[in-house]
Design an enzyme around this catalytic site. Structure first.
Site, PDB file in Angstrom:
ATOM      1  CB  THR A  74       6.058  -6.686   5.765  1.00 56.37           C
ATOM      2  OG1 THR A  74       6.085  -5.536   6.585  1.00 56.37           O
ATOM      3  CG2 THR A  74       6.392  -7.930   6.578  1.00 56.37           C
ATOM      4  CD  GLU A  83      -2.231  -4.504   7.782  1.00 50.77           C
ATOM      5  OE1 GLU A  83      -2.923  -4.585   6.761  1.00 50.77           O
ATOM      6  OE2 GLU A  83      -1.138  -3.928   7.820  1.00 50.77           O
ATOM      7  CG  MET A 104      -1.848  -1.106   1.371  1.00 48.84           C
ATOM      8  SD  MET A 104      -2.719  -1.126   2.967  1.00 48.84           S
ATOM      9  CE  MET A 104      -1.733  -2.294   3.861  1.00 48.84           C
ATOM     10  CD  GLN A 155       5.779  -0.368  49.432  1.00 49.15           C
ATOM     11  OE1 GLN A 155       6.072   0.791  49.703  1.00 49.15           O
ATOM     12  NE2 GLN A 155       4.858  -1.045  50.087  1.00 49.15           N
ATOM     13  CG  ASN A 194      -0.955   3.575  17.960  1.00 47.25           C
ATOM     14  OD1 ASN A 194      -1.238   2.685  17.157  1.00 47.25           O
ATOM     15  ND2 ASN A 194      -0.318   3.339  19.085  1.00 47.25           N
TER      16      ASN A 194
HETATM   17  C1  LIG Z   1       8.691  -2.070   9.510  1.00 49.07           C
HETATM   18  C2  LIG Z   1       7.548  -1.582   8.686  1.00 49.07           C
HETATM   19  C3  LIG Z   1       6.818  -2.483   7.920  1.00 49.07           C
HETATM   20  C4  LIG Z   1       5.770  -2.042   7.112  1.00 49.07           C
HETATM   21  N1  LIG Z   1       5.105  -2.935   6.313  1.00 49.07           N
HETATM   22  C5  LIG Z   1       4.229  -2.462   5.392  1.00 49.07           C
HETATM   23  C6  LIG Z   1       3.640  -3.339   4.432  1.00 49.07           C
HETATM   24  O1  LIG Z   1       3.877  -4.562   4.430  1.00 49.07           O
HETATM   25  N2  LIG Z   1       2.815  -2.820   3.489  1.00 49.07           N
HETATM   26  C7  LIG Z   1       2.523  -1.482   3.448  1.00 49.07           C
HETATM   27  O2  LIG Z   1       1.792  -1.079   2.568  1.00 49.07           O
HETATM   28  N3  LIG Z   1       3.058  -0.632   4.345  1.00 49.07           N
HETATM   29  C8  LIG Z   1       3.888  -1.085   5.316  1.00 49.07           C
HETATM   30  N4  LIG Z   1       4.453  -0.220   6.216  1.00 49.07           N
HETATM   31  C9  LIG Z   1       4.117   1.191   6.143  1.00 49.07           C
HETATM   32  C10 LIG Z   1       3.246   1.706   7.280  1.00 49.07           C
HETATM   33  O3  LIG Z   1       1.964   1.163   7.236  1.00 49.07           O
HETATM   34  C11 LIG Z   1       3.274   3.228   7.218  1.00 49.07           C
HETATM   35  O4  LIG Z   1       4.585   3.654   7.569  1.00 49.07           O
HETATM   36  C12 LIG Z   1       2.234   3.883   8.094  1.00 49.07           C
HETATM   37  O5  LIG Z   1       0.948   3.626   7.628  1.00 49.07           O
HETATM   38  C13 LIG Z   1       2.441   5.395   8.205  1.00 49.07           C
HETATM   39  O6  LIG Z   1       2.600   5.985   6.963  1.00 49.07           O
HETATM   40  P1  LIG Z   1       3.832   6.990   6.685  1.00 49.07           P
HETATM   41  O7  LIG Z   1       5.054   6.292   7.107  1.00 49.07           O
HETATM   42  O8  LIG Z   1       3.737   7.497   5.319  1.00 49.07           O
HETATM   43  O9  LIG Z   1       3.581   8.168   7.727  1.00 49.07           O
HETATM   44  P2  LIG Z   1       2.687   9.476   7.480  1.00 49.07           P
HETATM   45  O10 LIG Z   1       1.365   9.079   6.954  1.00 49.07           O
HETATM   46  O11 LIG Z   1       3.482  10.445   6.714  1.00 49.07           O
HETATM   47  O12 LIG Z   1       2.520   9.990   8.966  1.00 49.07           O
HETATM   48  C14 LIG Z   1       3.534  10.690   9.660  1.00 49.07           C
HETATM   49  C15 LIG Z   1       2.951  11.095  11.020  1.00 49.07           C
HETATM   50  O13 LIG Z   1       1.823  11.961  10.812  1.00 49.07           O
HETATM   51  C16 LIG Z   1       0.690  11.434  11.467  1.00 49.07           C
HETATM   52  N5  LIG Z   1      -0.516  11.751  10.696  1.00 49.07           N
HETATM   53  C17 LIG Z   1      -0.763  11.508   9.394  1.00 49.07           C
HETATM   54  N6  LIG Z   1      -2.005  11.906   9.070  1.00 49.07           N
HETATM   55  C18 LIG Z   1      -2.549  12.436  10.200  1.00 49.07           C
HETATM   56  C19 LIG Z   1      -3.818  13.015  10.526  1.00 49.07           C
HETATM   57  N7  LIG Z   1      -4.790  13.123   9.603  1.00 49.07           N
HETATM   58  N8  LIG Z   1      -4.039  13.443  11.797  1.00 49.07           N
HETATM   59  C20 LIG Z   1      -3.066  13.310  12.731  1.00 49.07           C
HETATM   60  N9  LIG Z   1      -1.851  12.748  12.497  1.00 49.07           N
HETATM   61  C21 LIG Z   1      -1.606  12.329  11.240  1.00 49.07           C
HETATM   62  C22 LIG Z   1       0.933   9.946  11.536  1.00 49.07           C
HETATM   63  O14 LIG Z   1       0.142   9.337  12.553  1.00 49.07           O
HETATM   64  C23 LIG Z   1       2.429   9.894  11.823  1.00 49.07           C
HETATM   65  O15 LIG Z   1       2.636  10.093  13.191  1.00 49.07           O
HETATM   66  C24 LIG Z   1       5.450  -0.652   7.079  1.00 49.07           C
HETATM   67  C25 LIG Z   1       6.180   0.241   7.860  1.00 49.07           C
HETATM   68  C26 LIG Z   1       7.210  -0.196   8.646  1.00 49.07           C
HETATM   69  C27 LIG Z   1       7.993   0.811   9.440  1.00 49.07           C
END
Ligand SMILES: Cc1cc2nc3c(=O)[nH]c(=O)nc-3n(C[C@H](O)[C@H](O)[C@H](O)COP(=O)(O)OP(=O)(O)OC[C@H]3O[C@@H](n4cnc5c(N)ncnc54)[C@H](O)[C@@H]3O)c2cc1C
Length: 382
Positions: free
Chosen positions: A158, A244, A125, A281, A368
């Site tokens: 992953t 998931e 994704m 404690q 989260n």
């Molecule tokens: C080890 C690992 C394995 C993974 N495996 C997969 C996989 O198999 N397939 C896959 O598709 N992806 C995978 N991911 C990706 C993962 O799902 C994303 O990193 C995640 O969804 C966050 O997206 P981003 O990194 O682009 O962060 P961003 O979307 O850029 O977010 C950055 C920060 O902004 C916050 N944020 C974003 N939007 C908002 C909002 N509207 N309101 C408040 N806060 C917000 C987020 O919570 C985060 O704290 C993996 C990631 C890791 C690190």
């Protein structure tokens, strides 16, 4: 006390699976962490022994097992180490898309090999420019006769290196409004022309887990590899992301339980100022607090698992479990390391690895913050 959804056969299965892991995984896990990958041979052994996708229908080589078996597998894999998460992703996250939305031909072609371990799957994704904002992806799949021509890039995937079959989230209609209605799922196979893999990414934790970048440059994908209907991909994801997130919550809860056990054992044998540190404690209160939070997490999680097995709508509760349990596990990790003193910071102590591994559970499968957005939306506040 064990959960009501676990019956005698699940306990027996857990015993057999743990024996298997004691022979085939525990002795090699540190080596896999250093190598940065879990060997394919281990996947094959998992398949040979019926531990890959046991829920798949018998028609396609599975065992028709209920989700409680998946819970057992995910818990026991997490006890070995969090880097085993890619197996849970194959079993309970990626392959279910094929089973739920695949045609009869697609299911016959891929499912038996997903069960045997001949095929390892991934779901792609996330892109460099879009993670939480899934509708903002830019990978396109444009129909050209009997093919889709795919262009774009995925990251953090992953099983990205091992994967033989990748479920790729892409835009078949880049002009759709709203954008999510242009999203479809395409199954892209290993040798597809124009599909290449990038680096195996170096991560803070989950060192043995294979996480990679994927590139598609005019990749020519047969039109029959479309999963379900064109334009329905976003809806399929919304449906399947619940399991998931549940799998992530199960792993984080198990990790918290493991870290607590490690810490309890440690404080009972470590001495300072002429007594065991478990006799202070302040140490006892910290363990009491951790034990309470872990028990709360377990009770809530078991309830959500039970509701999920019964097929109820668990969207809000899964989101609650995912954010709260992963944050709780992060607190447990920090406390556990602190209670290990300097040894907790040394690689030969398991708590050091656990401390590195846990934070990502609050990030992947929807951060989260996104979980709280879902909960808030369902609270009917505006
Ligand atoms: C080890 C690992 C394995 C993974 N495996 C997969 C996989 O198999 N397939 C896959 O598709 N992806 C995978 N991911 C990706 C993962 O799902 C994303 O990193 C995640 O969804 C966050 O997206 P981003 O990194 O682009 O962060 P961003 O979307 O850029 O977010 C950055 C920060 O902004 C916050 N944020 C974003 N939007 C908002 C909002 N509207 N309101 C408040 N806060 C917000 C987020 O919570 C985060 O704290 C993996 C990631 C890791 C690190």
């Amino acid at each position: 006390m064990t959960a009501a959804y676990l019956r005698e056969e699940h306990h027996m299965f857990r015993y057999a699976f743990r024996k298997f892991l004691e022979k085939e995984a525990y002795p090699y896990f540190s080596q896999w962490e250093k190598q940065g990958i879990i060997p394919r041979a281990f996947w094959t052994k998992m398949g040979e022994n019926g531990f890959l996708c046991p829920w798949v229908d018998e028609t396609y080589g599975g065992l028709n097992a209920d989700f409680a078996y998946s819970v057992v597998i995910n818990e026991e894999l997490e006890k070995v180490g969090s880097s085993m998460v890619g197996i849970g992703l194959h079993n309970d996250i990626a392959v279910p898309y094929i089973a739920a939305y695949g045609t009869e031909e697609q299911k016959q072609k891929w499912l038996p090999k997903c069960v045997s371990g001949e095929i390892i799957t991934a779901i792609a994704m996330t892109e460099p420019g879009a993670g939480s904002d899934l509708a903002g992806i830019s990978t396109t799949a444009i129909r050209d006769g009997n093919f889709y021509i795919v262009n774009g890039q995925k990251t953090f995937i992953t099983n990205g290196i091992h994967a033989d079959v990748v479920i790729v989230v892409c835009k078949t209609n880049p002009n759709a409004k709203p954008a999510h209605q242009g999203i479809s799922l395409l199954v892209i196979e290993r040798d597809t022309p124009g599909f290449t893999r990038g680096r195996k990414l170096e991560k803070v934790g989950l060192h043995a887990q294979d996480t990679a970048e994927l590139f598609f440059t005019d990749a020519k994908v047969p039109a029959e590899n479309l999963l379900g209907e064109e334009g329905k991909g976003f809806y399929y994801l919304m449906e399947k992301l619940q399991q998931e997130r549940l799998v992530v919550a199960i792993a984080a809860q198990t990790a918290a339980e493991v870290m607590f056990d490690l810490t309890k054992r440690y404080v009972k044998q470590r001495t300072a100022f002429g007594q065991r540190i478990s006799e202070f404690q302040t140490v006892q209160f910290r363990l009491a607090e951790m034990a309470t939070e872990i028990a709360l997490g377990r009770t809530f999680l078991d309830d959500v698992i039970e509701q999920h097995i019964l097929g109820r709508d668990v969207v809000t509760k899964v989101s609650m479990a995912k954010w709260w349990i992963t944050e709780m596990a992060k607190r447990v990790a920090a406390e556990s390391m602190q209670l290990h003193g300097g040894y907790g910071y040394m690689e030969e102590y398991e708590i050091a690895r656990r401390y590195r591994d846990i934070p990502v559970s609050a990030i992947y499968a929807g951060t989260n913050e996104i979980m709280k957005m879902i909960i808030a939306k369902n609270l009917d506040l505006v």
